[in-house]
Design a protein around this motif. Structure first.
Motif, PDB file in Angstrom:
ATOM      1  N   ARG A  57     -27.873 -22.324   1.245  1.00  0.00           N
ATOM      2  CA  ARG A  57     -27.265 -21.052   1.617  1.00  0.00           C
ATOM      3  C   ARG A  57     -28.314 -19.953   1.695  1.00  0.00           C
ATOM      4  NH1 ARG A  57     -24.710 -17.817  -2.624  1.00  0.00           N
ATOM      5  NH2 ARG A  57     -23.701 -15.963  -1.736  1.00  0.00           N
ATOM      6  N   ILE A  58     -28.235 -19.143   2.774  1.00  0.00           N
ATOM      7  CA  ILE A  58     -29.106 -17.982   2.954  1.00  0.00           C
ATOM      8  C   ILE A  58     -28.205 -16.770   3.222  1.00  0.00           C
ATOM      9  CG2 ILE A  58     -30.917 -16.917   4.360  1.00  0.00           C
ATOM     10  CD1 ILE A  58     -31.874 -19.738   5.079  1.00  0.00           C
ATOM     11  N   ILE A  59     -28.383 -15.714   2.446  1.00  0.00           N
ATOM     12  CA  ILE A  59     -27.621 -14.485   2.652  1.00  0.00           C
ATOM     13  C   ILE A  59     -28.346 -13.635   3.690  1.00  0.00           C
ATOM     14  CG2 ILE A  59     -26.776 -12.357   1.592  1.00  0.00           C
ATOM     15  CD1 ILE A  59     -26.529 -13.864  -1.030  1.00  0.00           C
ATOM     16  N   VAL A  60     -27.661 -13.331   4.779  1.00  0.00           N
ATOM     17  CA  VAL A  60     -28.234 -12.541   5.861  1.00  0.00           C
ATOM     18  C   VAL A  60     -27.559 -11.171   5.878  1.00  0.00           C
ATOM     19  CG1 VAL A  60     -28.714 -12.407   8.329  1.00  0.00           C
ATOM     20  CG2 VAL A  60     -28.634 -14.640   7.194  1.00  0.00           C
ATOM     21  N   LEU A  61     -28.318 -10.129   5.587  1.00  0.00           N
ATOM     22  CA  LEU A  61     -27.785  -8.769   5.646  1.00  0.00           C
ATOM     23  C   LEU A  61     -28.003  -8.236   7.060  1.00  0.00           C
ATOM     24  CD1 LEU A  61     -28.985  -7.256   2.243  1.00  0.00           C
ATOM     25  CD2 LEU A  61     -26.831  -8.411   2.788  1.00  0.00           C
ATOM     26  N   ASN A  62     -26.944  -8.262   7.844  1.00  0.00           N
ATOM     27  CA  ASN A  62     -27.021  -7.833   9.240  1.00  0.00           C
ATOM     28  C   ASN A  62     -26.684  -6.343   9.361  1.00  0.00           C
ATOM     29  OD1 ASN A  62     -27.422  -8.109  11.989  1.00  0.00           O
ATOM     30  ND2 ASN A  62     -25.371  -8.908  12.393  1.00  0.00           N
ATOM     31  N   LYS A  63     -27.012  -5.770  10.497  1.00  0.00           N
ATOM     32  CA  LYS A  63     -26.780  -4.353  10.794  1.00  0.00           C
ATOM     33  C   LYS A  63     -27.606  -3.440   9.885  1.00  0.00           C
ATOM     34  CE  LYS A  63     -22.080  -5.183  12.476  1.00  0.00           C
ATOM     35  NZ  LYS A  63     -20.673  -4.705  12.512  1.00  0.00           N
ATOM     36  N   THR A  64     -28.832  -3.847   9.620  1.00  0.00           N
ATOM     37  CA  THR A  64     -29.704  -3.016   8.780  1.00  0.00           C
ATOM     38  C   THR A  64     -30.026  -1.682   9.444  1.00  0.00           C
ATOM     39  OG1 THR A  64     -31.638  -4.157   9.718  1.00  0.00           O
ATOM     40  CG2 THR A  64     -30.759  -4.996   7.631  1.00  0.00           C
ATOM     41  N   ASP A  65     -29.895  -1.628  10.775  1.00  0.00           N
ATOM     42  CA  ASP A  65     -30.156  -0.363  11.469  1.00  0.00           C
ATOM     43  C   ASP A  65     -29.096   0.692  11.160  1.00  0.00           C
ATOM     44  OD1 ASP A  65     -28.546  -2.294  12.895  1.00  0.00           O
ATOM     45  OD2 ASP A  65     -28.427  -0.849  14.538  1.00  0.00           O
ATOM     46  N   LEU A  66     -27.954   0.262  10.628  1.00  0.00           N
ATOM     47  CA  LEU A  66     -26.877   1.188  10.280  1.00  0.00           C
ATOM     48  C   LEU A  66     -26.859   1.522   8.792  1.00  0.00           C
ATOM     49  CD1 LEU A  66     -23.952  -0.370  12.373  1.00  0.00           C
ATOM     50  CD2 LEU A  66     -25.558   1.426  13.052  1.00  0.00           C
ATOM     51  N   ALA A  67     -27.742   0.908   8.035  1.00  0.00           N
ATOM     52  CA  ALA A  67     -27.755   1.090   6.584  1.00  0.00           C
ATOM     53  C   ALA A  67     -29.002   1.847   6.144  1.00  0.00           C
ATOM     54  CB  ALA A  67     -27.685  -0.269   5.886  1.00  0.00           C
ATOM     55  N   ASN A  68     -28.969   2.324   4.924  1.00  0.00           N
ATOM     56  CA  ASN A  68     -30.111   3.008   4.324  1.00  0.00           C
ATOM     57  C   ASN A  68     -31.196   1.972   4.002  1.00  0.00           C
ATOM     58  OD1 ASN A  68     -31.747   4.028   1.924  1.00  0.00           O
ATOM     59  ND2 ASN A  68     -30.599   5.870   2.439  1.00  0.00           N
ATOM     60  N   ARG A  69     -32.385   2.168   4.525  1.00  0.00           N
ATOM     61  CA  ARG A  69     -33.449   1.158   4.386  1.00  0.00           C
ATOM     62  C   ARG A  69     -33.835   0.915   2.930  1.00  0.00           C
ATOM     63  NH1 ARG A  69     -37.791   2.504   9.276  1.00  0.00           N
ATOM     64  NH2 ARG A  69     -36.330   2.155  11.012  1.00  0.00           N
ATOM     65  N   SER A  70     -33.970   1.984   2.173  1.00  0.00           N
ATOM     66  CA  SER A  70     -34.376   1.829   0.771  1.00  0.00           C
ATOM     67  C   SER A  70     -33.320   1.065  -0.018  1.00  0.00           C
ATOM     68  CB  SER A  70     -34.634   3.196   0.141  1.00  0.00           C
ATOM     69  OG  SER A  70     -33.462   3.994   0.170  1.00  0.00           O
ATOM     70  N   LYS A  71     -32.041   1.329   0.294  1.00  0.00           N
ATOM     71  CA  LYS A  71     -30.965   0.618  -0.401  1.00  0.00           C
ATOM     72  C   LYS A  71     -30.914  -0.845   0.002  1.00  0.00           C
ATOM     73  CE  LYS A  71     -28.024   4.634  -1.237  1.00  0.00           C
ATOM     74  NZ  LYS A  71     -26.691   5.253  -1.022  1.00  0.00           N
ATOM     75  N   VAL A  72     -31.215  -1.129   1.276  1.00  0.00           N
ATOM     76  CA  VAL A  72     -31.238  -2.520   1.728  1.00  0.00           C
ATOM     77  C   VAL A  72     -32.305  -3.307   0.965  1.00  0.00           C
ATOM     78  CG1 VAL A  72     -31.766  -4.043   3.672  1.00  0.00           C
ATOM     79  CG2 VAL A  72     -30.305  -2.036   4.013  1.00  0.00           C
TER      80      VAL A  72
END
Length: 325
Positions: A76-91
Protein backbone atom coordinates in the motif's frame (compact mmCIF):
# COMPACT_ATOMS: atom_id res chain seq x y z
CA UNK A 1 -15.48 24.80 18.16
CA UNK A 2 -17.39 28.09 18.11
CA UNK A 3 -21.22 28.02 18.47
CA UNK A 4 -21.85 29.11 14.88
CA UNK A 5 -19.43 26.56 13.48
CA UNK A 6 -20.86 23.83 15.71
CA UNK A 7 -24.39 24.68 14.56
CA UNK A 8 -23.40 24.51 10.88
CA UNK A 9 -21.55 21.22 11.35
CA UNK A 10 -24.53 19.63 13.05
CA UNK A 11 -26.92 20.91 10.39
CA UNK A 12 -24.83 19.61 7.50
CA UNK A 13 -24.08 16.34 9.27
CA UNK A 14 -27.74 15.70 10.00
CA UNK A 15 -28.61 16.32 6.33
CA UNK A 16 -26.11 13.67 5.21
CA UNK A 17 -27.26 11.21 7.88
CA UNK A 18 -30.85 11.70 6.78
CA UNK A 19 -29.94 10.76 3.20
CA UNK A 20 -28.16 7.62 4.39
CA UNK A 21 -31.06 6.71 6.67
CA UNK A 22 -33.69 7.04 3.94
CA UNK A 23 -31.55 5.23 1.35
CA UNK A 24 -33.38 7.06 -1.43
CA UNK A 25 -32.35 7.96 -4.97
CA UNK A 26 -29.85 10.56 -3.71
CA UNK A 27 -27.99 8.02 -1.54
CA UNK A 28 -24.40 7.58 -2.68
CA UNK A 29 -24.16 3.87 -1.84
CA UNK A 30 -26.25 2.59 -4.74
CA UNK A 31 -26.39 -1.10 -5.79
CA UNK A 32 -23.91 -0.25 -8.54
CA UNK A 33 -21.46 1.20 -5.98
CA UNK A 34 -21.94 -1.84 -3.74
CA UNK A 35 -21.07 -4.12 -6.68
CA UNK A 36 -18.01 -2.00 -7.50
CA UNK A 37 -16.88 -2.18 -3.88
CA UNK A 38 -17.11 -5.97 -3.97
CA UNK A 39 -15.18 -6.12 -7.27
CA UNK A 40 -12.40 -3.92 -5.86
CA UNK A 41 -12.13 -6.07 -2.75
CA UNK A 42 -11.74 -9.17 -4.93
CA UNK A 43 -8.96 -7.65 -7.04
CA UNK A 44 -6.86 -6.09 -4.29
CA UNK A 45 -5.14 -9.35 -3.26
CA UNK A 46 -4.22 -9.94 -6.92
CA UNK A 47 -2.47 -6.63 -7.61
CA UNK A 48 1.14 -5.78 -6.77
CA UNK A 49 0.55 -2.32 -5.27
CA UNK A 50 -2.47 -0.51 -3.90
CA UNK A 51 -2.31 3.26 -4.35
CA UNK A 52 -4.71 4.77 -1.84
CA UNK A 53 -5.45 8.23 -3.26
CA UNK A 54 -6.45 10.87 -0.73
CA UNK A 55 -7.25 14.56 -0.92
CA UNK A 56 -4.21 16.50 0.35
CA UNK A 57 -6.56 19.07 1.92
CA UNK A 58 -8.19 16.45 4.17
CA UNK A 59 -5.65 13.60 4.39
CA UNK A 60 -7.38 11.88 7.32
CA UNK A 61 -11.00 12.49 6.39
CA UNK A 62 -10.44 11.18 2.84
CA UNK A 63 -9.13 7.84 4.07
CA UNK A 64 -10.42 4.82 2.13
CA UNK A 65 -11.94 2.99 5.08
CA UNK A 66 -13.08 -0.02 3.05
CA UNK A 67 -9.40 -0.91 2.64
CA UNK A 68 -9.47 -2.29 6.18
CA UNK A 69 -11.66 -5.17 5.03
CA UNK A 70 -9.21 -6.16 2.31
CA UNK A 71 -6.15 -8.36 2.52
CA UNK A 72 -3.18 -6.72 4.24
CA UNK A 73 -0.73 -8.61 2.02
CA UNK A 74 -1.10 -6.03 -0.77
CA UNK A 75 1.59 -3.34 -0.84
CA UNK A 76 0.00 0.00 0.00
CA UNK A 77 1.15 3.53 -0.92
CA UNK A 78 -0.70 6.61 0.34
CA UNK A 79 -0.94 9.19 -2.45
CA UNK A 80 -1.84 12.73 -1.37
CA UNK A 81 -3.35 14.18 -4.53
CA UNK A 82 -4.32 17.80 -5.26
CA UNK A 83 -1.29 19.21 -3.47
CA UNK A 84 -1.68 22.35 -5.57
CA UNK A 85 -4.87 23.09 -3.61
CA UNK A 86 -3.33 22.45 -0.19
CA UNK A 87 -0.89 24.28 2.05
CA UNK A 88 2.60 23.05 1.10
CA UNK A 89 4.07 23.18 4.59
CA UNK A 90 1.11 21.22 5.98
CA UNK A 91 1.41 18.63 3.22
CA UNK A 92 5.05 18.04 4.21
CA UNK A 93 4.00 17.61 7.83
CA UNK A 94 1.36 15.06 6.84
CA UNK A 95 3.89 13.18 4.73
CA UNK A 96 6.20 13.02 7.73
CA UNK A 97 3.29 11.88 9.91
CA UNK A 98 2.40 8.98 7.61
CA UNK A 99 6.03 7.92 7.36
CA UNK A 100 6.26 7.86 11.16
CA UNK A 101 3.22 5.57 11.13
CA UNK A 102 5.17 3.14 8.95
CA UNK A 103 3.40 4.04 5.68
CA UNK A 104 4.86 4.92 2.30
CA UNK A 105 3.48 8.27 1.14
CA UNK A 106 3.88 10.58 -1.85
CA UNK A 107 2.39 14.00 -2.62
CA UNK A 108 1.33 14.69 -6.20
CA UNK A 109 -0.40 17.19 -8.45
CA UNK A 110 -2.09 15.29 -11.26
CA UNK A 111 -1.95 18.31 -13.59
CA UNK A 112 1.79 18.94 -13.25
CA UNK A 113 3.80 16.86 -15.74
CA UNK A 114 7.09 17.29 -13.89
CA UNK A 115 5.47 16.11 -10.67
CA UNK A 116 3.92 13.15 -12.50
CA UNK A 117 7.36 12.20 -13.87
CA UNK A 118 8.74 12.23 -10.32
CA UNK A 119 5.87 10.06 -9.14
CA UNK A 120 6.31 7.65 -12.04
CA UNK A 121 10.05 7.34 -11.26
CA UNK A 122 9.14 6.71 -7.64
CA UNK A 123 6.73 3.92 -8.64
CA UNK A 124 9.27 2.35 -11.00
CA UNK A 125 11.82 2.33 -8.19
CA UNK A 126 9.34 0.48 -5.98
CA UNK A 127 8.70 -1.99 -8.81
CA UNK A 128 12.45 -2.65 -9.17
CA UNK A 129 12.65 -3.35 -5.45
CA UNK A 130 9.78 -5.81 -5.83
CA UNK A 131 11.47 -7.59 -8.74
CA UNK A 132 14.79 -7.77 -6.90
CA UNK A 133 13.02 -9.39 -3.97
CA UNK A 134 12.08 -12.32 -6.19
CA UNK A 135 8.86 -11.27 -7.92
CA UNK A 136 8.55 -13.48 -11.00
CA UNK A 137 5.75 -11.79 -12.95
CA UNK A 138 6.72 -9.76 -16.02
CA UNK A 139 3.69 -7.51 -15.63
CA UNK A 140 3.15 -5.27 -12.63
CA UNK A 141 -0.33 -4.06 -11.70
CA UNK A 142 -1.16 -1.04 -9.56
CA UNK A 143 -4.67 -0.30 -8.35
CA UNK A 144 -5.94 3.20 -7.53
CA UNK A 145 -8.52 3.19 -4.77
CA UNK A 146 -10.17 5.97 -2.79
CA UNK A 147 -13.32 7.89 -2.02
CA UNK A 148 -15.09 9.86 -4.79
CA UNK A 149 -13.54 12.98 -6.32
CA UNK A 150 -10.00 12.67 -4.99
CA UNK A 151 -8.60 12.67 -8.54
CA UNK A 152 -7.99 8.98 -9.24
CA UNK A 153 -9.00 9.17 -12.91
CA UNK A 154 -7.01 12.36 -13.53
CA UNK A 155 -3.97 10.72 -11.94
CA UNK A 156 -4.42 7.59 -14.05
CA UNK A 157 -4.65 9.65 -17.25
CA UNK A 158 -1.53 11.66 -16.41
CA UNK A 159 0.50 8.55 -15.54
CA UNK A 160 -0.64 6.91 -18.77
CA UNK A 161 0.21 9.92 -20.93
CA UNK A 162 3.62 10.65 -19.36
CA UNK A 163 4.52 6.96 -19.17
CA UNK A 164 3.73 6.24 -22.82
CA UNK A 165 5.64 9.32 -24.00
CA UNK A 166 8.65 8.43 -21.84
CA UNK A 167 8.66 4.90 -23.27
CA UNK A 168 8.33 6.31 -26.82
CA UNK A 169 5.41 3.99 -27.47
CA UNK A 170 3.12 4.55 -30.42
CA UNK A 171 -0.60 4.11 -30.50
CA UNK A 172 -3.71 5.91 -29.37
CA UNK A 173 -3.79 7.06 -25.77
CA UNK A 174 -6.66 5.91 -23.58
CA UNK A 175 -8.55 8.26 -21.30
CA UNK A 176 -10.39 7.56 -18.09
CA UNK A 177 -13.50 9.70 -17.64
CA UNK A 178 -12.85 12.75 -15.47
CA UNK A 179 -15.52 14.92 -13.88
CA UNK A 180 -15.75 17.45 -11.02
CA UNK A 181 -18.85 15.61 -9.82
CA UNK A 182 -18.42 12.54 -7.59
CA UNK A 183 -19.35 9.09 -8.88
CA UNK A 184 -18.51 9.63 -12.56
CA UNK A 185 -16.24 6.55 -12.82
CA UNK A 186 -18.51 3.50 -13.10
CA UNK A 187 -16.17 0.64 -14.02
CA UNK A 188 -12.63 -0.59 -13.42
CA UNK A 189 -10.36 0.33 -16.35
CA UNK A 190 -6.73 -0.50 -17.12
CA UNK A 191 -4.10 1.93 -18.46
CA UNK A 192 -0.48 1.16 -19.31
CA UNK A 193 2.01 3.55 -17.69
CA UNK A 194 5.44 1.97 -18.33
CA UNK A 195 7.37 -0.70 -20.25
CA UNK A 196 10.28 -3.02 -19.34
CA UNK A 197 8.67 -4.20 -17.18
CA UNK A 198 5.13 -3.52 -18.24
CA UNK A 199 3.26 -1.61 -15.58
CA UNK A 200 -0.50 -1.14 -15.63
CA UNK A 201 -2.67 1.03 -13.40
CA UNK A 202 -6.29 0.16 -12.62
CA UNK A 203 -8.65 3.10 -12.21
CA UNK A 204 -11.61 2.30 -9.95
CA UNK A 205 -14.88 3.98 -8.91
CA UNK A 206 -14.80 6.10 -5.77
CA UNK A 207 -16.39 4.37 -2.80
CA UNK A 208 -17.84 5.84 0.38
CA UNK A 209 -19.16 3.68 3.23
CA UNK A 210 -22.96 3.31 3.43
CA UNK A 211 -23.14 5.40 6.60
CA UNK A 212 -21.07 8.40 7.71
CA UNK A 213 -21.88 8.95 11.41
CA UNK A 214 -19.39 11.75 12.09
CA UNK A 215 -20.92 15.19 11.37
CA UNK A 216 -17.63 17.02 10.87
CA UNK A 217 -16.44 14.31 8.49
CA UNK A 218 -19.64 14.79 6.46
CA UNK A 219 -18.92 18.52 6.21
CA UNK A 220 -15.35 18.04 5.01
CA UNK A 221 -16.37 15.46 2.42
CA UNK A 222 -19.10 17.74 1.12
CA UNK A 223 -16.82 20.76 1.02
CA UNK A 224 -14.19 18.94 -1.07
CA UNK A 225 -16.70 17.40 -3.47
CA UNK A 226 -16.81 13.80 -2.28
CA UNK A 227 -20.51 14.28 -1.53
CA UNK A 228 -22.82 16.22 -3.84
CA UNK A 229 -23.57 19.78 -2.75
CA UNK A 230 -27.31 19.28 -3.17
CA UNK A 231 -27.37 16.73 -0.36
CA UNK A 232 -26.36 19.29 2.25
CA UNK A 233 -27.48 22.57 0.67
CA UNK A 234 -25.28 24.99 -1.26
CA UNK A 235 -25.98 27.97 1.01
CA UNK A 236 -25.22 26.07 4.22
CA UNK A 237 -22.07 24.65 2.66
CA UNK A 238 -20.93 28.14 1.66
CA UNK A 239 -21.56 29.36 5.21
CA UNK A 240 -19.45 26.50 6.56
CA UNK A 241 -16.64 27.35 4.15
CA UNK A 242 -16.70 31.02 5.17
CA UNK A 243 -16.66 30.04 8.85
CA UNK A 244 -13.51 27.96 8.25
CA UNK A 245 -11.95 30.73 6.19
CA UNK A 246 -12.55 33.33 8.90
CA UNK A 247 -10.65 31.19 11.41
CA UNK A 248 -7.66 30.49 9.18
CA UNK A 249 -4.27 32.19 9.35
CA UNK A 250 -4.46 32.98 5.64
CA UNK A 251 -7.63 34.99 6.21
CA UNK A 252 -5.94 37.00 8.95
CA UNK A 253 -3.12 37.90 6.55
CA UNK A 254 -5.58 38.98 3.86
CA UNK A 255 -7.65 40.87 6.44
CA UNK A 256 -4.58 42.98 7.31
CA UNK A 257 -3.91 43.67 3.64
CA UNK A 258 -7.54 44.62 3.09
CA UNK A 259 -7.40 47.00 6.06
CA UNK A 260 -4.29 48.67 4.62
CA UNK A 261 -5.91 48.91 1.18
CA UNK A 262 -9.06 50.37 2.74
CA UNK A 263 -7.00 53.07 4.47
CA UNK A 264 -5.25 53.89 1.19
CA UNK A 265 -8.56 54.14 -0.65
CA UNK A 266 -9.98 56.35 2.10
CA UNK A 267 -6.94 58.63 1.91
CA UNK A 268 -7.29 58.83 -1.86
CA UNK A 269 -10.98 59.64 -1.58
CA UNK A 270 -10.26 62.35 1.00
CA UNK A 271 -7.78 63.94 -1.40
CA UNK A 272 -10.28 63.69 -4.23
CA UNK A 273 -13.05 65.24 -2.12
CA UNK A 274 -10.75 68.09 -1.10
CA UNK A 275 -9.80 68.74 -4.71
CA UNK A 276 -13.45 68.57 -5.73
CA UNK A 277 -14.39 71.06 -3.01
CA UNK A 278 -11.67 73.43 -4.04
CA UNK A 279 -12.72 73.15 -7.65
CA UNK A 280 -16.35 73.82 -6.70
CA UNK A 281 -15.35 76.86 -4.75
CA UNK A 282 -13.25 78.04 -7.64
CA UNK A 283 -16.14 77.73 -10.07
CA UNK A 284 -18.61 79.58 -7.83
CA UNK A 285 -16.25 82.48 -7.32
CA UNK A 286 -17.79 84.75 -9.97
CA UNK A 287 -15.05 87.28 -9.65
CA UNK A 288 -12.65 84.59 -10.81
CA UNK A 289 -15.05 83.62 -13.59
CA UNK A 290 -15.12 87.21 -14.73
CA UNK A 291 -11.36 87.58 -14.79
CA UNK A 292 -10.87 84.21 -16.48
CA UNK A 293 -13.36 85.18 -19.13
CA UNK A 294 -11.94 88.66 -19.48
CA UNK A 295 -8.32 87.47 -19.76
CA UNK A 296 -8.91 84.46 -22.07
CA UNK A 297 -11.63 85.84 -24.35
CA UNK A 298 -11.05 88.24 -27.18
CA UNK A 299 -10.61 91.86 -26.03
CA UNK A 300 -13.97 93.49 -25.22
CA UNK A 301 -14.91 97.00 -26.19
CA UNK A 302 -16.33 99.40 -23.61
CA UNK A 303 -20.00 98.54 -24.31
CA UNK A 304 -19.42 94.73 -24.16
CA UNK A 305 -17.49 95.01 -20.94
CA UNK A 306 -20.19 97.07 -19.27
CA UNK A 307 -22.86 94.59 -20.40
CA UNK A 308 -20.86 91.66 -18.95
CA UNK A 309 -20.32 93.50 -15.65
CA UNK A 310 -24.08 94.16 -15.24
CA UNK A 311 -25.07 90.54 -16.05
CA UNK A 312 -22.39 89.11 -13.77
CA UNK A 313 -23.39 91.33 -10.84
CA UNK A 314 -27.09 90.49 -11.32
CA UNK A 315 -26.39 86.73 -11.35
CA UNK A 316 -24.27 87.02 -8.23
CA UNK A 317 -27.05 88.85 -6.36
CA UNK A 318 -29.69 86.35 -7.51
CA UNK A 319 -27.59 83.47 -6.18
CA UNK A 320 -27.15 85.16 -2.80
CA UNK A 321 -30.88 85.81 -2.47
CA UNK A 322 -31.75 82.11 -3.13
CA UNK A 323 -29.21 80.93 -0.58
CA UNK A 324 -30.72 83.21 2.01
CA UNK A 325 -34.20 81.66 1.70
Amino acid sequence: MKPLMHSLVQKLGNAVKEVARNKGSSWWYTPHVAAASHAIAERIPLVDFVLEVRDARIPLSSKYKLLKKCSSSARRIIVLNKTDLANRSKVKKWMHYFEEQGNVAFGVNSHNKDNIKEFLNFLQARVRELINSGHSSRTITLMLVGIPNVGKSALANSLHQVGRISAAEKGKLKHATVSPQPGETKNISSLKIASHPNIYVLDTPGILPPDIPDAELCCKLALTGAIQDCLVGEIELAQYFLAILNQSDEYKKWAKLCAIEKDMVAATNDGFDLEKTQKSQHLTDHTQVYYQFYSRAAPLNTTEKATFDRSHTGFHRKQCSENSL
